[in-house]
Scaffold this active site. Structure first.
Site, PDB file in Angstrom:
ATOM      1  CB  CYS A 116     -52.366   4.896  14.784  1.00 21.99           C
ATOM      2  SG  CYS A 116     -51.006   5.302  15.909  1.00 21.99           S
ATOM      3  CG  HIS A 256     -51.802   0.752  13.514  1.00 28.36           C
ATOM      4  ND1 HIS A 256     -50.842   1.542  12.926  1.00 28.36           N
ATOM      5  CD2 HIS A 256     -51.741   1.009  14.855  1.00 28.36           C
ATOM      6  CE1 HIS A 256     -50.239   2.259  13.860  1.00 28.36           C
ATOM      7  NE2 HIS A 256     -50.757   1.938  15.042  1.00 28.36           N
ATOM      8  CG  ASN A 286     -47.435   2.837  16.192  1.00 25.89           C
ATOM      9  OD1 ASN A 286     -47.772   3.380  15.144  1.00 25.89           O
ATOM     10  ND2 ASN A 286     -48.252   2.763  17.229  1.00 25.89           N
TER      11      ASN A 286
END
Length: 330
Positions: A116, A256, A286
């Site tokens: 990520c 994020h 996500n």
């Protein structure tokens, strides 16, 4: 080493698959509820790529949009970096496939992965090529198809992730514009809390590996949450310190998009009101390395970011990894 150049973003782009998977649909296939997912994560829906689509397909579409917004052609590109943990295949790189797709005949190309945090890592790598004068124009993409590596029988992880791609064009800019400072970090000793154990040289593909479901993502959610709450603020403070700037200098935060509680905790620590923080995980969940560039592209298109703003990008991911980038928007 020639350090007379700065690196700045002149165009952004993104692509999200058309298929929307809502929480209510997940209720029908696993023991979960819309209320449970919303209150614990902030996620309402996520995008899911068609079965025949690969990560390079999403990355290519995002790249084309970024080039259009930057008003450049593919043959002007010197380098393509794709950040992904869901490449089309082990090799060739997804970046080389994108290079072929867009006709970037003059560009070198490679993939890198920091999960990520991947886009922030890739952006920082690209920055170094620009600052030294090695390259002038770089395409940086974060792209993922997580729907193909999550275990749809695991309600704790299946509800969290989605698919998508975001891209930016990084070029030489005037001194003291563009990327002001960058910060990267990792902690391999805790890497076991978020892994995809199967398919590599440790657990190569075989019947037992598949029977043991090692080809799916594994996560210790509570440990990842604790790590994220701590590290997002730390990474933001570190990049400000490197730039000799303070919390008051931040105009906009692109975090994020993993969990609304993590984002809210980070905003509180940075003393930022939520109207200065971009949030889209309610729509997309996500999307790993695509999370930050997709959010950045949307914020730019919505005119939430204006010239001269100090924009902070911050992310965390498997590795464990983290990174931040402070950008004076041009």
């Amino acid at each position: 080493m020639n350090n007379q150049y700065s690196a700045g973003i002149i165009g952004t782009g993104s692509y999200l698959p058309e298929k929307i998977l809502k929480n209510e649909e997940l209720e029908k296939i696993m023991d979960t509820s819309d209320e449970w997912i919303r209150t614990r994560t902030g996620i309402i829906s996520r995008r899911i790529a068609d079965k025949e689509m690969a990560t390079s397909d999403l990355a290519t579409k995002a790249a084309i949009n970024a080039m259009k917004n930057a008003n450049i052609t593919a043959d002007e590109l010197d380098l393509i970096i794709v950040a992904t943990v869901t490449p089309d295949m082990a090799f060739p790189s997804t970046a080389c496939i994108v290079q072929k797709n867009i006709g970037a005949v003059n560009a070198a190309a490679f993939d890198m992965e920091a999960a990520c945090t991947g886009f922030v890592y890739a952006l920082t790598i690209g920055e170094q090529f620009i600052k030294t004068g090695f390259y002038k124009k770089i395409l940086i993409i974060g792209a993922e198809i997580f729907s193909k590596i999550i275990d749809w029988e695991d309600r704790n992880t299946a509800v969290l992730f989605g698919d998508g791609a975001g891209a930016v064009i990084l070029v030489r800019t005037e001194k003291n514009t563009g990327i002001i400072s960058s910060y990267l970090g990792s902690d391999g000793k805790d890497g076991h809390v978020l892994t995809l154990p199967g398919g590599g040289s440790r657990n190569p593909i075989n019947h037992k590996m598949i029977e043991d479901r090692l080809h799916y993502l594994k996560m210790d959610g509570s440990e990842v949450f604790k790590f994220a709450v701590r590290i997002m603020g730390n990474a933001a403070l570190k990049v400000l310190e490197k730039a000799d700037m303070t919390l008051e200098d931040i105009d906009f935060l692109i975090p994020h998009q993993a969990n609304i509680r993590i984002i809210e905790a980070s905003a509180k620590r940075l003393k930022l009101p939520m109207d200065k923080v971009y949030v889209n995980l309610n729509k997309y969940g996500n999307i790993s390395a695509a999370s930050v560039p997709v959010a950045l592209d949307e914020a730019v298109r919505e005119k939430r970011i204006k010239s001269g703003d100090n924009v902070l990008l911050v992310a965390f991911g498997a590795g464990l990894t983290w990174g931040s980038s402070l950008i004076k928007w041009i």
